[in-house]
Design a protein around this motif. Structure first.
Motif, PDB file in Angstrom:
ATOM      1  N   ARG A 154       4.624  10.249  47.599  1.00  0.00           N
ATOM      2  CA  ARG A 154       4.223   9.992  49.001  1.00  0.00           C
ATOM      3  C   ARG A 154       3.537   8.959  49.961  1.00  0.00           C
ATOM      4  O   ARG A 154       2.203   8.673  49.269  1.00  0.00           O
ATOM      5  CB  ARG A 154       4.600  11.024  50.008  1.00  0.00           C
ATOM      6  CG  ARG A 154       5.338  12.271  49.153  1.00  0.00           C
ATOM      7  CD  ARG A 154       7.015  11.855  49.222  1.00  0.00           C
ATOM      8  NE  ARG A 154       7.624  12.850  49.331  1.00  0.00           N
ATOM      9  CZ  ARG A 154       8.297  13.679  48.092  1.00  0.00           C
ATOM     10  NH1 ARG A 154       8.683  12.262  46.747  1.00  0.00           N
ATOM     11  NH2 ARG A 154       9.077  14.439  47.649  1.00  0.00           N
ATOM     12  N   ILE A 155       4.321   7.406  50.696  1.00  0.00           N
ATOM     13  CA  ILE A 155       3.447   6.889  51.559  1.00  0.00           C
ATOM     14  C   ILE A 155       3.514   7.519  52.770  1.00  0.00           C
ATOM     15  O   ILE A 155       3.511   8.271  54.046  1.00  0.00           O
ATOM     16  CB  ILE A 155       3.987   5.475  51.682  1.00  0.00           C
ATOM     17  CG1 ILE A 155       4.510   5.111  49.770  1.00  0.00           C
ATOM     18  CG2 ILE A 155       3.754   4.610  52.084  1.00  0.00           C
ATOM     19  CD1 ILE A 155       6.163   4.613  49.800  1.00  0.00           C
ATOM     20  N   SER A 203      -3.881   8.399  45.296  1.00  0.00           N
ATOM     21  CA  SER A 203      -3.542   7.172  43.914  1.00  0.00           C
ATOM     22  C   SER A 203      -3.474   5.728  44.437  1.00  0.00           C
ATOM     23  O   SER A 203      -3.976   5.102  43.365  1.00  0.00           O
ATOM     24  CB  SER A 203      -1.553   7.917  43.263  1.00  0.00           C
ATOM     25  OG  SER A 203      -0.814   7.849  44.358  1.00  0.00           O
ATOM     26  N   ALA A 204      -3.397   5.528  46.391  1.00  0.00           N
ATOM     27  CA  ALA A 204      -3.563   4.786  46.352  1.00  0.00           C
ATOM     28  C   ALA A 204      -4.318   4.312  47.705  1.00  0.00           C
ATOM     29  O   ALA A 204      -2.821   4.873  48.353  1.00  0.00           O
ATOM     30  CB  ALA A 204      -2.624   3.435  45.543  1.00  0.00           C
ATOM     31  N   CYS A 205      -4.591   3.313  48.020  1.00  0.00           N
ATOM     32  CA  CYS A 205      -4.817   3.155  49.314  1.00  0.00           C
ATOM     33  C   CYS A 205      -5.518   1.743  49.965  1.00  0.00           C
ATOM     34  O   CYS A 205      -5.812   1.318  49.372  1.00  0.00           O
ATOM     35  CB  CYS A 205      -6.489   4.229  49.720  1.00  0.00           C
ATOM     36  SG  CYS A 205      -6.044   3.681  51.808  1.00  0.00           S
ATOM     37  N   ILE A 206      -5.066   1.389  51.301  1.00  0.00           N
ATOM     38  CA  ILE A 206      -5.206  -0.068  51.758  1.00  0.00           C
ATOM     39  C   ILE A 206      -5.217  -0.235  52.761  1.00  0.00           C
ATOM     40  O   ILE A 206      -4.620   0.628  53.318  1.00  0.00           O
ATOM     41  CB  ILE A 206      -3.922  -1.644  50.988  1.00  0.00           C
ATOM     42  CG1 ILE A 206      -4.817  -2.902  51.446  1.00  0.00           C
ATOM     43  CG2 ILE A 206      -2.700  -0.800  52.412  1.00  0.00           C
ATOM     44  CD1 ILE A 206      -2.992  -3.364  50.466  1.00  0.00           C
ATOM     45  N   PHE A 263      -1.824   4.608  52.568  1.00  0.00           N
ATOM     46  CA  PHE A 263      -1.926   4.634  50.876  1.00  0.00           C
ATOM     47  C   PHE A 263      -1.170   6.239  50.441  1.00  0.00           C
ATOM     48  O   PHE A 263      -0.158   6.757  51.302  1.00  0.00           O
ATOM     49  CB  PHE A 263      -3.048   6.241  51.432  1.00  0.00           C
ATOM     50  CG  PHE A 263      -3.552   6.955  52.487  1.00  0.00           C
ATOM     51  CD1 PHE A 263      -3.716   7.593  53.444  1.00  0.00           C
ATOM     52  CD2 PHE A 263      -2.605   8.713  51.977  1.00  0.00           C
ATOM     53  CE1 PHE A 263      -3.098   8.452  54.592  1.00  0.00           C
ATOM     54  CE2 PHE A 263      -2.876   9.887  52.817  1.00  0.00           C
ATOM     55  CZ  PHE A 263      -3.780   9.377  53.689  1.00  0.00           C
ATOM     56  N   THR A 264      -1.357   6.237  49.306  1.00  0.00           N
ATOM     57  CA  THR A 264      -0.125   7.425  48.209  1.00  0.00           C
ATOM     58  C   THR A 264      -0.799   8.418  48.123  1.00  0.00           C
ATOM     59  O   THR A 264      -1.897   8.706  47.262  1.00  0.00           O
ATOM     60  CB  THR A 264       0.222   6.893  47.960  1.00  0.00           C
ATOM     61  OG1 THR A 264      -0.921   5.944  46.530  1.00  0.00           O
ATOM     62  CG2 THR A 264       1.450   4.716  47.561  1.00  0.00           C
ATOM     63  N   VAL A 265       0.017  10.223  47.702  1.00  0.00           N
ATOM     64  CA  VAL A 265       0.103  10.662  47.610  1.00  0.00           C
ATOM     65  C   VAL A 265       0.910  11.330  45.889  1.00  0.00           C
ATOM     66  O   VAL A 265       1.961  11.376  47.184  1.00  0.00           O
ATOM     67  CB  VAL A 265      -0.206  11.635  48.257  1.00  0.00           C
ATOM     68  CG1 VAL A 265      -1.189  12.842  47.934  1.00  0.00           C
ATOM     69  CG2 VAL A 265      -1.906  11.293  49.100  1.00  0.00           C
ATOM     70  N   PRO A 266       0.276  11.704  45.477  1.00  0.00           N
ATOM     71  CA  PRO A 266       1.407  12.677  44.150  1.00  0.00           C
ATOM     72  C   PRO A 266       1.879  13.060  45.484  1.00  0.00           C
ATOM     73  O   PRO A 266       1.248  14.067  46.006  1.00  0.00           O
ATOM     74  CB  PRO A 266       1.028  12.786  43.129  1.00  0.00           C
ATOM     75  CG  PRO A 266      -0.984  12.464  43.186  1.00  0.00           C
ATOM     76  CD  PRO A 266      -0.749  11.863  44.675  1.00  0.00           C
TER      77      PRO A 266
END
Ligand code: ADP
Ligand code: MG
Length: 316
Positions: A154-155, A203-206, A263-266
Motif C-alpha cells: 500500500r502507498i 518497504s520504500a520511502c521518499i 512510503f509503501t508498506v506490505p
C-alpha cells in the motif's frame, strides 16, 4: 560596513555543539565527528539558489529555516536522526539585519531538530546561494530507501499536498497567497518523527519535494514496479478546495516543495503501521497500491486514467 568573513562566522554561525559526537566543530580546517557504534551515516546536500528556489526578496528568517528543513526532510525520508550539518553561504553583501534574521530561522530549527552546525564556507557572490549538507544516523541496515516497494504494497502519504505550489503560483501572478499555503512554501516541516517510526516497516520511502508524480515515480523506477493512485484519496491542502479538481490535482501531483513523506508498506503490516502512527501527531492517508505492471496510473473518481498537466521541476 558589514561584518568581515571571520567576524561573520563567529557572530552568527558559531555555537557550542550539543552532541558529544562533535569532537571538533567550527574553527579548524575540518570538523571531527564520532558516529555511535552500530550506526550508519546518512548524508545529504541541497542548495537553494535565489531566483531558482526562492524569490530574491524572500524573508531571510524563512530562508534560514527552509535551507535546513529541506535537508532534514531528506534525512527523514531515510529514517535517520539528525546529527551534524555544514553551511556554505554565498552572499552579495554582509548585511547585519539579513544575517541576524537568517541565523534566527536556521538556529530555531536546528535546536528543534537537535542538529549541530559543525562547519561551512562563506563567500561573496552576485546572488544568495545557501547550501546545507546534513548528516544523520540510522541503526545499521535499517535506513529507508527508494528501492524496495513490492506489488501489493500500500502507498501512503503524510500531511497534505499542493499548498506550496499554490503559494508559488499566487506569488508569480503578483498575488499574496493564503497564509496557510504560504507557510507550507516558506516554512516546511520535515517529517523526522514519522521517518524514524517507519524504520523496519516501510518497504520504500521518499520525501515529496518535486510533486507526488515525480517523487513516487522515483520509487517506482528504483523498485522496478508500477502503481495505481486514486485521485479522490489524495490529501489536498485545504486552500485547494476552491479550485477546479483537475487544477488541484495538478498542483498536488506536479507542484512540489511539500516535503511530505511518501512510503509503501506490505499489506500484512497495515495494523502495525496504525499502531506506530497512533503515537504520532501526523496525519497519514493511504493513496494507492503498488503494481507489478510498470508505470504510474492515476485514477480519476470516474475510474478513468488521468494525465497530469505538469510534472516535477527538472533543472537540466
Ligand atoms: P578554510 O580556509 O579551511 O576553507 P574557512 O576560513 O573558510 O576555512 O572557515 C573557517 C572555519 O569556519 C572553518 O571551520 C569552517 O568550517 C567554518 N565556517 C566557514 N563558514 C561558515 C559558515 N557559514 N557557517 C559555519 N561555519 C563556517
Ligand atoms: Mg573556506
Amino acid at each position: 560596513m558589514g561584518a568581515g568573513e571571520f567576524d561573520l562566522i563567529r557572530r552568527w554561525f558559531t555555537r557550542a555543539p550539543r552532541h558529544p559526537g562533535v569532537i571538533l566543530g567550527v574553527g579548524d580546517d575540518g570538523a571531527l565527528l564520532a558516529p555511535e557504534a552500530g550506526r550508519e551515516l546518512a548524508v545529504t546536500t541541497d542548495a537553494l539558489v535565489a531566483g531558482v528556489h526562492f524569490f530574491p526578496d524572500a524573508d531571510p528568517e524563512a530562508l534560514g529555516h527552509k535551507a535546513l528543513a529541506v535537508n532534514l526532510s531528506d534525512l527523514a525520508a531515510m529514517g535517520a536522526e539528525p546529527r551534524w550539518f555544514t553551511l556554505a553561504l554565498s552572499l552579495p553583501a554582509s548585511d547585519e539585519a539579513w544575517l541576524t534574521a537568517f541565523a534566527r530561522g536556521l538556529w530555531t530549527l536546528a535546536e528543534y531538530a537537535g542538529i549541530d552546525l559543525v562547519g561551512g564556507d562563506t563567500t561573496r557572490a552576485p546572488q544568495v546561494v545557501v547550501t546545507v549538507t546534513a548528516a544523520g544516523v540510522v541503526p545499521a541496515g535499517l535506513a529507508l530507501r527508494r528501492a524496495g516497494a513490492r506489488p501489493g504494497d500500500r502507498i501512503y502519504c503524510s500531511g497534505d499536498l499542493g499548498g506550496a505550489a499554490l503559494a508559488v503560483r499566487a506569488r508569480l501572478a503578483g498575488r499574496t497567497p493564503p497564509p496557510a499555503a504560504a507557510a507550507r512554501l516558506d516554512r516546511p516541516t520535515p517529517r523526522l518523527e514519522l521517518g524514524r517510526h517507519l524504520r523496519g516497516l516501510a518497504s520504500a520511502c521518499i520525501d515529496c519535494s518535486d510533486g507526488l508524480a515525480a517523487d513516487l515515480g522515483h520509487v517506482l523506477s528504483t523498485s522496478g514496479v508500477g502503481a495505481r493512485v486514486r485521485l479522490s484519496d489524495l490529501p489536498l491542502h485545504a486552500d485547494l478546495a476552491a479550485l477546479p479538481e483537475t487544477e488541484a490535482w495538478d498542483l498536488a501531483l506536479g507542484g512540489g516543495d511539500d516535503y511530505e513523506l511518501i512510503f509503501t508498506v506490505p499489506p500484512a503490516r497495515g495494523d502495525e503501521l496504525r499502531t506506530r502512527l497512533a503515537a504520532l501527531d501526523v496525519p497519514v492517508r493511504p493513496i494507492g497500491v503498488i503494481t507489478a505492471a510498470p508505470g504510474l496510473v492515476l485514477e480519476a473518481p470516474d475510474g478513468r486514467p488521468y494525465t497530469v498537466a505538469r510534472t516535477g521541476h527538472v533543472h537540466f
